[in-house]
Enzyme design. Structure first.
Site, PDB file in Angstrom:
ATOM      1  N   LYS A   1      37.970  47.100  -1.668  1.00 29.74           N
ATOM      2  CA  LYS A   1      39.254  47.811  -1.796  1.00 29.74           C
ATOM      3  C   LYS A   1      40.343  46.832  -2.238  1.00 29.74           C
ATOM      4  O   LYS A   1      40.160  45.602  -2.164  1.00 29.74           O
ATOM      5  CB  LYS A   1      39.607  48.449  -0.449  1.00 29.74           C
ATOM      6  CG  LYS A   1      39.779  47.446   0.688  1.00 29.74           C
ATOM      7  CD  LYS A   1      39.857  48.140   2.040  1.00 29.74           C
ATOM      8  CE  LYS A   1      39.996  47.118   3.158  1.00 29.74           C
ATOM      9  NZ  LYS A   1      39.885  47.732   4.494  1.00 29.74           N
TER      10      LYS A   1
ATOM     11  N   TYR B   1      68.059  26.778  -4.140  1.00 27.73           N
ATOM     12  CA  TYR B   1      69.000  27.784  -3.634  1.00 27.73           C
ATOM     13  C   TYR B   1      69.459  27.454  -2.216  1.00 27.73           C
ATOM     14  O   TYR B   1      68.644  27.124  -1.362  1.00 27.73           O
ATOM     15  CB  TYR B   1      68.356  29.174  -3.624  1.00 27.73           C
ATOM     16  CG  TYR B   1      68.198  29.771  -4.994  1.00 27.73           C
ATOM     17  CD1 TYR B   1      69.302  30.017  -5.803  1.00 27.73           C
ATOM     18  CD2 TYR B   1      66.938  30.101  -5.481  1.00 27.73           C
ATOM     19  CE1 TYR B   1      69.163  30.571  -7.066  1.00 27.73           C
ATOM     20  CE2 TYR B   1      66.777  30.664  -6.739  1.00 27.73           C
ATOM     21  CZ  TYR B   1      67.899  30.893  -7.525  1.00 27.73           C
ATOM     22  OH  TYR B   1      67.751  31.436  -8.768  1.00 27.73           O
TER      23      TYR B   1
ATOM     24  N   MET C   1      61.730  32.732  -7.423  1.00 28.39           N
ATOM     25  CA  MET C   1      60.867  33.801  -7.952  1.00 28.39           C
ATOM     26  C   MET C   1      59.744  33.243  -8.816  1.00 28.39           C
ATOM     27  O   MET C   1      58.597  33.681  -8.735  1.00 28.39           O
ATOM     28  CB  MET C   1      61.697  34.803  -8.773  1.00 28.39           C
ATOM     29  CG  MET C   1      60.898  36.018  -9.206  1.00 28.39           C
ATOM     30  SD  MET C   1      61.805  37.144 -10.266  1.00 28.39           S
ATOM     31  CE  MET C   1      63.053  37.764  -9.171  1.00 28.39           C
TER      32      MET C   1
END
Ligand SMILES: *Cc1c(COP(=O)(O)O)cnc(C)c1O
Length: 358
Positions: free
Chosen positions: A34, A254, A302
């Site tokens: 799955k 950041y 990101m």
């Protein structure tokens, strides 16, 4: 140089199935594929192991149909059953087996018009209290299924452990004895063990085992899988895309949350939370580069993360960085990030390239 890439080894996959067979020599195998084979690529994984297993387990009908359209012919079991009555003819035609865990599914099966009888696994709730019929309903469900012409008369029984990863906990034995007790006067085949049961509770192996995470060479607990003679199938890699001289007292990334207490070299690695790497990993978590571990520093962004290479670094732009794999157990990254390995592999995003290495 390659951006975020999951390198997948069929040799490791086959080795893990051999290990599983040694641990449960008398049980047939439902290979659980799955969620895109736990992020490893469902078509590749299923094709690579089809000869070694007896059945595939998936969570959605769409997953089963994708296996069929890619040439997989072994039986496929829907572990949560079907969601819509109109799926039943599709299930029958495609030789798909289904779990039945509630009365709605039972009624739908009885009422369906199907071209051939469907093979059913009756799901019994032995203590997980998620899916399954209660112990005192097993007889009724069993006899109703037996009497339906839509149902293959060889009905199987299935249940699931909730605490098989806790090695000194009575709950697993209790679930197993409930399962054995409520099926003892019926002659269907039985299955209760997933990875935790396979590794830690040999008395639970029964007729069918359902390995998921261990097939991919990852342990269901935060102990590296090598302890159990399992080899990681995935190596998650990326590349160093920049190396910068960094001054003492200056922050990185950041929020400026990490400040270097010495002059050093900072490496920038092309992988971030947009690839599925956990954003919550703390400063100090390791990556593997040129034969050693180096710490992540600053916040994961990101598309990138930053590592402290050290002042003496001989690394070059373009060098391969390993985020997890044989060299760096994923269980360690999971533990340090406060998640489970299952989550790390299934959260990789489609941007991550897949490379089949052998
Ligand atoms: C996902 C799943 C498995 C596999 O679990 P692992 O812990 O990955 O081995 C087995 N059985 C059922 C019903 C599942 O949903």
């Amino acid at each position: 140089m390659k951006p975020a890439t999951a390198k997948i080894s069929s040799v490791a996959l086959k080795h893990n199935i051999q290990t599983i067979k040694q641990k449960a020599p008398n049980s047939k195998i439902i290979a659980v594929v799955k969620a895109n084979a736990y992020g490893h690529g469902v078509v590749f994984v299923s094709s690579a192991v089809e000869d070694m297993v007896d059945c595939f387990g998936v969570a959605r009908l769409e997953e089963a149909l994708s296996l069929r359209s890619n040439g997989i012919t072994k039986p496929i079991l829907l572990l949560e059953g079907f969601f819509c009555d109109k799926d039943l003819p599709v299930i029958a035609i495609n030789n798909i087996q289904t779990v039945v865990h509630n009365v709605e599914q039972l009624r739908a099966l009885q009422a369906a018009r199907v071209p051939t009888p469907i093979k059913v696994w009756l799901k019994i709730d032995t203590g997980m209290h998620r899916l399954g019929v209660d112990l005192d309903q097993v007889n009724d469900f069993y006899h109703t299924l037996k009497s339906s012409p839509n149902v293959d008369p060889d009905i199987c029984f299935i249940s699931h452990f909730s605490r098989a990863d806790e090695l000194d906990c009575d709950y697993t034995s209790m679930q197993l004895s409930r399962f054995l007790h409520c099926t003892k006067d019926k002659n269907g085949q039985r299955s209760i063990a997933a990875s935790g049961g396979i590794l830690f509770w040999s008395e639970s192996h029964l007729d069918w085992i359902r390995p998921g995470i261990i097939m991919y060479g990852i342990s269901p607990v935060n102990i590296p899988a090598q302890e159990y003679d399992l080899t990681p199938v995935m190596t998650l890699t990326s590349s160093l895309i920049a190396i910068k001289n960094h001054k003492e007292g200056e922050p990185v990334g950041y929020g400026g949350v990490w400040v270097s207490d010495k002059e050093t070299k900072i490496g920038v690695v092309a992988i971030g939370y947009g690839d599925g790497y956990p954003r919550d990993v703390p400063t100090g978590a390791p990556v593997y580069l040129n034969g050693r571990r180096v710490p992540i520093v600053g916040k994961v962004s990101m598309d990138m993360l930053t590592v402290d290479l050290g002042q003496e670094s001989q690394d070059s732009v373009g060098d391969e960085v390993i985020l997890w794999g044989k060299e760096l157990p994923i269980e360690e990254i999971a533990k340090i990030s406060g998640v489970i390995s299952y989550e790390l592999i299934t959260k990789l995003t489609p941007r991550v390239l897949t490379e089949y290495v052998d």
